[in-house]
Scaffold this motif. Sequence first.
Motif, mmCIF file in Angstrom:
data_model
loop_
_atom_site.group_PDB
_atom_site.id
_atom_site.type_symbol
_atom_site.label_atom_id
_atom_site.label_comp_id
_atom_site.label_asym_id
_atom_site.label_seq_id
_atom_site.Cartn_x
_atom_site.Cartn_y
_atom_site.Cartn_z
ATOM 1 N N ASP A 1 0.843 -1.196 0.000
ATOM 2 C CA ASP A 1 0.000 0.000 0.000
ATOM 3 C C ASP A 1 0.882 1.251 0.000
ATOM 4 O O ASP A 1 1.658 1.456 0.927
ATOM 5 C CB ASP A 1 -0.886 -0.028 1.245
ATOM 6 C CG ASP A 1 -2.137 0.809 1.101
ATOM 7 O OD1 ASP A 1 -2.156 1.685 0.236
ATOM 8 O OD2 ASP A 1 -3.097 0.582 1.862
ATOM 9 N N CYS B 1 -5.373 3.690 -4.365
ATOM 10 C CA CYS B 1 -5.461 2.315 -3.884
ATOM 11 C C CYS B 1 -6.714 1.574 -4.339
ATOM 12 O O CYS B 1 -6.615 0.509 -4.966
ATOM 13 C CB CYS B 1 -5.340 2.272 -2.366
ATOM 14 S SG CYS B 1 -6.408 3.437 -1.494
ATOM 15 N N LYS C 1 -6.026 -5.660 3.864
ATOM 16 C CA LYS C 1 -6.864 -4.508 3.509
ATOM 17 C C LYS C 1 -7.767 -4.848 2.326
ATOM 18 O O LYS C 1 -7.292 -5.241 1.263
ATOM 19 C CB LYS C 1 -5.969 -3.325 3.165
ATOM 20 C CG LYS C 1 -6.697 -2.145 2.545
ATOM 21 C CD LYS C 1 -5.731 -1.030 2.198
ATOM 22 C CE LYS C 1 -6.403 0.030 1.333
ATOM 23 N NZ LYS C 1 -5.515 1.166 1.028
ATOM 24 N N TRP C 2 -9.066 -4.635 2.478
ATOM 25 C CA TRP C 2 -10.048 -4.859 1.416
ATOM 26 C C TRP C 2 -10.324 -3.541 0.682
ATOM 27 O O TRP C 2 -9.988 -3.394 -0.466
ATOM 28 C CB TRP C 2 -11.315 -5.435 2.023
ATOM 29 C CG TRP C 2 -12.471 -5.612 1.073
ATOM 30 C CD1 TRP C 2 -13.701 -5.015 1.171
ATOM 31 C CD2 TRP C 2 -12.550 -6.475 -0.068
ATOM 32 N NE1 TRP C 2 -14.518 -5.436 0.154
ATOM 33 C CE2 TRP C 2 -13.847 -6.328 -0.627
ATOM 34 C CE3 TRP C 2 -11.643 -7.336 -0.685
ATOM 35 C CZ2 TRP C 2 -14.258 -7.017 -1.765
ATOM 36 C CZ3 TRP C 2 -12.058 -8.026 -1.826
ATOM 37 C CH2 TRP C 2 -13.341 -7.871 -2.348
ATOM 38 N N HIS C 3 -10.991 -2.597 1.312
ATOM 39 C CA HIS C 3 -11.202 -1.240 0.791
ATOM 40 C C HIS C 3 -11.972 -1.226 -0.524
ATOM 41 O O HIS C 3 -11.738 -0.379 -1.385
ATOM 42 C CB HIS C 3 -9.855 -0.514 0.634
ATOM 43 C CG HIS C 3 -9.978 0.972 0.870
ATOM 44 N ND1 HIS C 3 -9.056 1.884 0.379
ATOM 45 C CD2 HIS C 3 -10.901 1.708 1.542
ATOM 46 C CE1 HIS C 3 -9.416 3.104 0.741
ATOM 47 N NE2 HIS C 3 -10.523 3.024 1.444
ATOM 48 N N CYS D 1 -8.626 -5.860 7.758
ATOM 49 C CA CYS D 1 -9.259 -4.563 7.959
ATOM 50 C C CYS D 1 -9.936 -4.156 6.659
ATOM 51 O O CYS D 1 -9.270 -4.024 5.632
ATOM 52 C CB CYS D 1 -8.202 -3.537 8.367
ATOM 53 S SG CYS D 1 -8.841 -1.858 8.509
ATOM 54 N N ASP E 1 -11.299 -1.345 6.043
ATOM 55 C CA ASP E 1 -11.068 0.069 5.796
ATOM 56 C C ASP E 1 -9.791 0.274 4.989
ATOM 57 O O ASP E 1 -9.069 -0.667 4.670
ATOM 58 C CB ASP E 1 -10.955 0.810 7.127
ATOM 59 C CG ASP E 1 -12.122 1.755 7.355
ATOM 60 O OD1 ASP E 1 -12.427 2.529 6.438
ATOM 61 O OD2 ASP E 1 -12.716 1.718 8.446
ATOM 62 N N GLY E 2 -9.477 1.552 4.722
ATOM 63 C CA GLY E 2 -8.319 1.862 3.904
ATOM 64 C C GLY E 2 -6.998 1.755 4.628
ATOM 65 O O GLY E 2 -5.962 1.595 3.993
ATOM 66 N N PHE E 3 -6.999 1.838 5.942
ATOM 67 C CA PHE E 3 -5.766 1.785 6.714
ATOM 68 C C PHE E 3 -6.140 1.623 8.175
ATOM 69 O O PHE E 3 -7.321 1.702 8.536
ATOM 70 C CB PHE E 3 -4.920 3.054 6.517
ATOM 71 C CG PHE E 3 -5.694 4.327 6.711
ATOM 72 C CD1 PHE E 3 -5.847 4.882 7.960
ATOM 73 C CD2 PHE E 3 -6.276 4.964 5.631
ATOM 74 C CE1 PHE E 3 -6.578 6.042 8.148
ATOM 75 C CE2 PHE E 3 -7.006 6.135 5.806
ATOM 76 C CZ PHE E 3 -7.156 6.671 7.065
ATOM 77 N N THR E 4 -5.149 1.424 9.001
ATOM 78 C CA THR E 4 -5.390 1.305 10.433
ATOM 79 C C THR E 4 -4.065 1.361 11.169
ATOM 80 O O THR E 4 -2.991 1.343 10.543
ATOM 81 C CB THR E 4 -6.146 0.007 10.766
ATOM 82 O OG1 THR E 4 -6.642 0.065 12.110
ATOM 83 C CG2 THR E 4 -5.271 -1.223 10.597
ATOM 84 N N THR F 1 -1.536 -3.632 4.837
ATOM 85 C CA THR F 1 -1.852 -2.265 5.232
ATOM 86 C C THR F 1 -0.599 -1.410 5.200
ATOM 87 O O THR F 1 -0.664 -0.215 4.879
ATOM 88 C CB THR F 1 -2.482 -2.251 6.633
ATOM 89 O OG1 THR F 1 -3.671 -3.043 6.616
ATOM 90 C CG2 THR F 1 -2.860 -0.845 7.055
ATOM 91 N N HIS G 1 0.940 2.252 4.102
ATOM 92 C CA HIS G 1 0.003 3.377 4.155
ATOM 93 C C HIS G 1 0.107 4.057 5.515
ATOM 94 O O HIS G 1 0.395 3.419 6.515
ATOM 95 C CB HIS G 1 -1.417 2.863 3.928
ATOM 96 C CG HIS G 1 -2.420 3.930 3.630
ATOM 97 N ND1 HIS G 1 -2.817 4.871 4.564
ATOM 98 C CD2 HIS G 1 -3.127 4.207 2.509
ATOM 99 C CE1 HIS G 1 -3.707 5.682 4.026
ATOM 100 N NE2 HIS G 1 -3.918 5.305 2.769
#
Length: 778
Positions: A52, A90, A148-150, A178, A180-183, A240, A243
């Motif tokens: 990412d 992304c 990461k799916w996003h 996750c 979401d886009g990041f964590t 992830t 990012h």
Amino acid sequence: MNEYSDGYPYPVRDYAGFCGRVAERASESVPAWGAASQARTDAPNVVVMLMDDMGYSDISPYGSEIDTPALEELAAGGYRLGNYQTPPMCSPARASLMTGLNPHRAGFAWVPHVDPGFPNAAMEIPADVPTVAEHFRAHGYATFMVGKWHLTPEAKMHDAAEKSAWPVQRGFDRYYGCMDGFTSLFHPHRLVRDNSQVVIDEYPRDYFLTDDLTDQAMSMVSELRASDPSKPFFLYFAHTAVHGPVQAKAEDVEKYRGRYESGWDHIRAERFRRQIHVGLFAEDTECAPRNTEPGFDVPAWDDLDDEQKKLFARYMEVYAASIDNVDQNLRRLVDYLKVLGEYENTIIVFTSDNGGTSEGGATGTRSYFSRFGAPKTGLPEGWMADVPRDPALIGGPQTYAQHPRGWAYAANTPFRLYKTFPHAGGVRVPMIVSWPAGLPRAVDDDGVRRQFAHAVDVAPTLMELAGINPVSERHGLPARQMDGQSFVRILHDRFAPAARASQYTELNGRLGFLEGRWKAVFPEPNGAGWDAGEWELYDVEADPAETRNLAAAHPEKVRDLGEKWRAAAWWNQVFPLNDDGSFNRNRPATELGLEQPVTLYPGTPTLERYRSAKLVRLRSFTVDVDLEYRDGDQGVLVAHGDQGGGYVLFIEGGRLNVAYNEYGTVRRASCIISAGRHTIRLRFEVLPEFQWTIALEVDGMVTAELREVFQLVGMAPFAGISVGLDRGGPVDWEVYERHGCFRYTGRLHSVRYTPGPKAAYSPEKIVAMDQRILAAFE
């Protein structure tokens, strides 16, 4: 007519003939989605590992000084694509990789934090588009995903959401990661296993997400092998890292201590020298100079003062350590496959979803959410885009950090600009392909392939390598034809022509079109027109770093490529463009349900991030707590957010406390609490200039206040609302150090959130699409 890269002429005028050709191709595709099928006993496993925001030169096979020996091993026996390109952001890149469609046809003109109502920004893979996982599963593969799916609209990520856009419904037997886009890598705000939230009250002190994802991937394979020793698997491992917030383990950071004091100019020069040496570029290639575009410019390292150099070097130490840790975990996975005896017959692809990012700004930030996602204009006086924290904390769990864009300039060596741009710095990334049993390399072959390939080509390439055909339908709908073309032939033959000759790019109104050696770029949205004066033109064979704009010398070529971009855009449903930011402002009326008051009870899993944010973002709101307090009771009553920003209400030592984390600066207020049943209220009142006043009330009496704190905007608070403890990353680090998640020991009845009026400066507009449609037909 000009030929588009999938073999269809554009613009499409012969619709009957076009549909007939689609039908002919579809008739060759078997089986239908969901049909039972047995894989060959010699079918290869497939692992796709996606990074990412990692730049072209950030791994050692592409010139980096960062230690990545596992990737070196893959490259030594495999293939390095020197001209692999991707959409410059992304989610669009992941949608293309996952489907074989161009991003706008797949519904991803941007990331799934918008929902303007247009097909190019549906933010869900269309129902008639099988994912690569669905193709593999239909041919007898086990399909796994970690990370990461996003690819799900953020309004559909809560626990009551319809889940057709979740990973398991899109072809994966198992999922862990996750969405979401990041964590945070130390305290992920929300992990999902298959279709359910993983409730983790408190992470171990040595927890690190990259390690966890690798453990989970190996566990999935282990469980498969315990029951079936021969069934092939498809594993999509979407990191992830790296990012923002960029984080790394302390021992990995220590390894790079002092390595970046020479600065980004020196690092870029050394990386480019190695790239020439290993054959990625011809010896006469020119490296692009420092970016000078306003707002994206990079200063000379030697012009920085000593304090800046020390601080900025620390950011890069952390970034390098995070990539190093990814390589360590790749080594663990590869070694596990070797123990199983399956490494030789496993296809491994390693790449990145876009180039290095400039979102850390000129100076970087130790308060990620106060810079990233904050309003770009109109910020009030006193707003800190970089909360001054101890530089020693950068990379650890207490800081949400992002590096200065000078390091993105180094990451994208030898190219110009960054993520989100159609220039090479945004779209050219590394790709390594390894399959020892099926793609052995000739002794005199260095494995470097300079032919053009694109993210849209990955799915058909993997399917050809594995010997499977695309499914012909999905859920009773004819499967949409892929845009991608397999690039297997260039792996077998280094002199073979590229599988495709052209490709469009669009993001935020920035445009690009590549055809053969020529590339046209429309660099900024809302330009004055389509004439040759607005476009840039590059001969990317002679000048891959795009240093010489030839538009004035070849106006006819500019016009030709501009019109080809327009034709490709109509075919790929690129219009309308998000060139004025309206995609980000307009929200559907269906989201109004997420803004309704909610009552939460102890034991409830953490309320999902976006559902939580709709209750508080750019508005007044109240939090009402009903509890019985006895002397000695203590713990968290309600917490929302994490070290990136948030607030927490807790009782400790006979006092009721509110702590407000303003992007890293913690402000506190407290009062004495007496034994008995109480109604406690936190009242957040919107003020001008993106501020709140926070009042703490006990049984209707104001007992403490925090005046004029800056609101949490954009992506903050990032962790959702927890009741009775603080999950998903602590809001107040000092409380966490003393008590961990600090579960409340008394009797907590409920916590109720009641949203109030939105601020006048909230840009969000609710668009009732059904009303607009009805009005159009009246």
